[in-house]
Design a protein around this motif. Sequence first.
Motif, short mmCIF file in Angstrom:
data_model
loop_
_atom_site.label_atom_id
_atom_site.label_comp_id
_atom_site.label_asym_id
_atom_site.label_seq_id
_atom_site.Cartn_x
_atom_site.Cartn_y
_atom_site.Cartn_z
N TYR A 6 0.97 -0.88 0.09
CA TYR A 6 -0.14 0.10 0.46
C TYR A 6 0.71 1.01 -0.38
O TYR A 6 1.31 2.22 0.96
N ALA A 24 -7.12 -2.98 3.87
CA ALA A 24 -6.60 -4.29 3.27
C ALA A 24 -6.07 -5.21 4.48
O ALA A 24 -5.91 -6.69 3.59
N VAL A 91 -2.56 -2.10 -3.39
CA VAL A 91 -3.34 -1.85 -2.82
C VAL A 91 -4.36 0.04 -3.02
O VAL A 91 -2.35 0.12 -2.41
N ARG A 92 -4.70 0.86 -3.76
CA ARG A 92 -4.58 1.80 -3.47
C ARG A 92 -6.09 1.93 -3.06
O ARG A 92 -6.90 1.48 -3.56
#
Length: 164
Positions: A6, A24, A91-92
Amino acid sequence: MRTALYPGTFDPITKGHIDIIKRACTLVDRLVIGVAINRDKGPMFTLEERVAMVEAEAAYWSDRTGTEIVAHPFENLLINCAREVGAQMIVRGLRAVADFEYEYQMVGMNRVLDDQIETVFLMAEAQHQAIASKLVKEIARLGGDVSAFVTPAVNQALSERFAR
C-alpha cells in the motif's frame, strides 16, 4: 503468504489511509506500507517522522487482525518496490472519480512492467472520501481543527509543526 503493498506519501497519515489499511488487512497476511520518498512533493514531515507515524497508527490494526504490517520507505518505481517486498498485489485507495482516472493509467503502465502483480482498489468509506493530506495540512496551517481527519497523535504532530 499473501502480501500487498500500500504505497503513499503519508504526509501525514489520515483516517482515510487508516481505513484502507484496516480493510486491506482482511485481504492479506502481510501488508507493506510503502512510504514514498517523493522529493517533488516536498513533504512537510521528514521520512523518519512519516514512517514513525505510519508504524504507530498501523500497530493497532496489526494487533487486532493478526496481519503483519511493515512500513517500508521507497524511492524507486512502485512496481520494483512491489517486487522487492514480495507483494502479489498493490492496494490503492480511491476517494472519487478523479482518483480512478489517474489510478487507471498507473495500473495500465504497471501491468506492462509486471503483469504478475495485481492492483486492488478499495473505496474510502463515505466519511473519509473528502480527506486529503494536502487539505489537512492546509487547514492545520491556518489554525483549523483537523481532529475529524487525523488521529490524536497526528493532530498533535501537526499542532507542534505549525507552532514553530
